[in-house]
Design an enzyme around this catalytic site. Structure first.
Site, PDB file in Angstrom:
ATOM      1  N   LYS A 118       0.820  -1.215   0.000  1.00 11.01           N
ATOM      2  CA  LYS A 118       0.000   0.000   0.000  1.00 11.01           C
ATOM      3  C   LYS A 118       0.852   1.263   0.000  1.00 11.01           C
ATOM      4  O   LYS A 118       0.445   2.277  -0.554  1.00 11.01           O
ATOM      5  CB  LYS A 118      -0.945   0.006   1.202  1.00 11.01           C
ATOM      6  CG  LYS A 118      -2.121  -0.931   1.030  1.00 11.01           C
ATOM      7  CD  LYS A 118      -3.187  -0.653   2.053  1.00 11.01           C
ATOM      8  CE  LYS A 118      -4.382  -1.573   1.862  1.00 11.01           C
ATOM      9  NZ  LYS A 118      -5.336  -1.487   2.963  1.00 11.01           N
ATOM     10  N   LYS A 200      -5.911 -10.627  -7.454  1.00 16.70           N
ATOM     11  CA  LYS A 200      -7.226 -10.698  -6.827  1.00 16.70           C
ATOM     12  C   LYS A 200      -8.168  -9.673  -7.462  1.00 16.70           C
ATOM     13  O   LYS A 200      -7.735  -8.577  -7.839  1.00 16.70           O
ATOM     14  CB  LYS A 200      -7.004 -10.370  -5.344  1.00 16.70           C
ATOM     15  CG  LYS A 200      -8.205 -10.463  -4.460  1.00 16.70           C
ATOM     16  CD  LYS A 200      -7.790 -10.195  -3.017  1.00 16.70           C
ATOM     17  CE  LYS A 200      -8.970  -9.648  -2.226  1.00 16.70           C
ATOM     18  NZ  LYS A 200      -8.682  -9.418  -0.823  1.00 16.70           N
ATOM     19  N   LYS A 203     -11.943  -3.875  -5.952  1.00 18.65           N
ATOM     20  CA  LYS A 203     -12.778  -2.724  -6.292  1.00 18.65           C
ATOM     21  C   LYS A 203     -11.960  -1.467  -6.529  1.00 18.65           C
ATOM     22  O   LYS A 203     -12.454  -0.491  -7.090  1.00 18.65           O
ATOM     23  CB  LYS A 203     -13.847  -2.488  -5.226  1.00 18.65           C
ATOM     24  CG  LYS A 203     -13.332  -2.346  -3.810  1.00 18.65           C
ATOM     25  CD  LYS A 203     -14.499  -2.187  -2.833  1.00 18.65           C
ATOM     26  CE  LYS A 203     -14.077  -2.211  -1.383  1.00 18.65           C
ATOM     27  NZ  LYS A 203     -14.111  -3.525  -0.747  1.00 18.65           N
TER      28      LYS A 203
END
Ligand code: TRP
Length: 335
Positions: A118, A200, A203
């Site tokens: 991240k 994966k 969204k």
């Protein structure tokens, strides 16, 4: 297990309110939550405190939190039988997270792979909250003495650090926290990106064709599945080097309950066009009633707010007890 009979286990999981949930959230998490709620006492939270580790406009954060809560209701998780709430409504989460910060080593927190990923992705905003994110998650779990925590693969490391922190704390102060066990769903645990089926389904992917959002209408679902990446073999079977087809087979299996052998037999001699059409139809059949229910619930904001408020009260009752015990153990002066 007999109909309606409950274990005495507490199942807990949270979902971030960072956008409309996808088919991946649905099969990877929500369906398991629904099944587990039939047999266990469950606590489900919308992790809105976690959501501010990336920058949001206030109106978006508010709207998304309400919408995610509405999804949880739309899934059929019953707010009377379970505790369903917004994390920020129970301030004990932040308080316990602070205390646990002081029982977490900088080195062990630095090993979290999701933090590394991240911080690369949001290089302009590597805030300390992003770093201590797993410790807030540990607080979420430990406040409620959860036995089982259904999480995706990407959260396993966070669950391990929660256990390590709990064990360390218990080692100093006696048995305060219950050690939570991970729970990884059997099937469908990982729905992959339609465009890069090594990753994966997410969204937050910049390519909207890579994920199916639970609000996508029939046309959009059909288009996205049609444009899903496959291979040049034109034969439907589950195998090495066929990530795209494997993923579509997994999705089809999740929707229809058919296993891979049945799917292979069904599409023997047929091409990817037929297969994709069937996958799209199955996804639409699964999502349409859910979307209708969601729209219905979302139109009744007063009902959502009432459920959220009652959920927070029930959660806070438990959370307060845990925090009181922890503070006493640590040595905060109590009057
Ligand atoms: N970090 C989790 C995710 O992104 C969400 C989460 C927050 C969570 N607190 C939790 C999951 C506690 C399980 C238990 O998926």
């Amino acid at each position: 297990m007999e109909n309606g009979a409950k274990t005495n286990k507490t199942v807990l999981s949270f979902v971030q309110s960072s956008g409309t949930p996808t088919l991946g959230n649905y099969f990877g998490a929500f369906k398991n939550w629904h099944d587990m709620a039939l047999e266990n006492d469950c606590i489900f939270g919308v992790a809105d405190l976690h959501a501010i580790t990336v920058r949001n406009t206030p109106a978006d954060l508010r709207r998304r939190s309400l919408e995610m809560y509405a999804w949880l209701l739309a899934l059929g998780l019953e707010p009377e039988k379970n505790i369903i709430f917004l994390q920020s409504h129970v301030q004990e989460h932040a308080l316990l997270a602070w205390i646990l910060n002081c029982y977490t080593q900088f080195g062990e927190a630095s090993r979290m792979t999701q933090f590394k990923e991240k911080s690369q992705k949001h290089a302009d905003n590597v805030n300390v909250g992003l770093f201590t994110y797993p410790i807030l998650m540990a607080a979420d779990i430990l406040l409620y003495n959860a036995d089982m925590v259904p999480v995706g693969d990407d959260q396993k490391q966070h669950l391990e650090i929660a256990r390590d922190i709990a064990e360390r704390f218990n080692g100093i102060y006696g048995d305060v926290f219950k050690l939570p066990a991970p729970y990884i769903g059997k099937k469908g645990a990982k729905i992959l990106s339609l465009q890069e089926p090594e990753k994966k389904m997410s969204k937050s992917d910049l390519n909207v064709k890579s994920f199916i959002s639970l609000t996508d209408n029939t046309d959009v679902v059909v288009k996205k599945i049609k444009s899903a990446v496959t291979d040049s073999e034109a034969r439907v079977y589950y195998g090495e080097g066929k990530n795209g087809i494997n993923n579509l087979m997994n999705i089809y299996s999740c929707c229809t309950g058919k296993d891979f052998a049945e799917i292979e037999a069904e599409f023997a001699g047929k091409g990817y066009g037929d297969f994709k059409a069937a996958v799209a139809e199955a996804v639409v059949a699964e999502l349409e009633p859910l979307r209708n229910e969601y729209e219905h619930i979302l139109s009744d904001k007063a009902y959502i707010e009432k459920c959220a408020k009652e959920g927070a009260e029930k959660a806070q009752y438990i959370a307060r007890k845990t925090v009181r015990k922890v503070m006493k153990k640590v040595g905060f002066y109590q009057v």
